[in-house]
Write a protein that holds these residues in place. Structure first.
Motif: not given
Length: 186
Positions: A96-97, A106-107, A119-122, A163-166
């Motif tokens: 899930d994202c 997000a946290d 995931f966050h932003n990926a 996973l944390r992304g941008s």
């Protein structure tokens, strides 16, 4: 993806089956653009009770439905907690994202969504045995399994990936064309 992150401040994704969108993003240019892009790619959109009424799309029969086709359900939610509750109730517990610029949301999402990969932003396409360094993926499990027979500490543990992304997307498949085709049911 970065373009959509900037224009859609909070969006919650359950793999490809369900897209949960914050109610404040209803009838925004960013959502309209996203829906047009999905339609252009041949994705059929179904709506939960709110999205069905608001967007005038066909109503989904069940949030537990896995399409195995170019289709997904869209529904609007009040806040991150209602998205988390929806995911934990109806999701597959696989990947899930959340797409958001709000770090607190997000946290909260990363901590409370009970899935094997969150995931966050990926792109959720990063959830792959090979990309995680596990070797060739031979199967998936969303259960919380326990080993049988004599076990050491490793046998008592399961893995959860965060996973944390941008805005990263999987681009290691350059030149690969994926096509979807309906297979006859036997």
């Amino acid at each position: 993806m970065n373009n959509y992150i900037n224009r859609l401040s909070i969006m919650y994704v359950i793999a490809q089956e369900t897209l949960l969108v914050h109610k404040d993003l209803n009838k925004t240019e960013g959502l309209d653009d996203l829906l047009m892009e999905l339609a252009k790619e041949g994705v059929v959109i179904y709506g939960g009770p709110v999205a069905h009424d608001t967007l005038k799309v066909p109503k989904v029969d069940s949030f537990h439905h896995e399409y195995s086709s170019m289709a997904c359900t869209l529904e609007f939610v009040d806040d991150v907690q209602s998205a988390i509750d929806h995911i934990n109730r109806y999701g597959s517990a696989h990947t899930d994202c959340i797409i958001t610029t709000d770090k607190r949301s997000a946290d909260t999402f990363l901590q409370q969504v009970d899935s094997a990969a969150v995931f966050h932003n990926a792109s959720t396409r990063f959830c792959d045995g090979t990309r995680f360094g596990l070797g060739a993926e031979v199967g998936i499990s969303t259960g919380r399994i326990h080993a049988r027979g004599p076990v050491g500490v490793d046998g008592l543990l399961t893995t959860r990936c965060i996973l944390r992304g941008s805005g990263q997307v999987v681009n290691g498949d350059k030149g690969v064309v994926y096509t979807h085709k309906d297979l006859p049911l036997q």
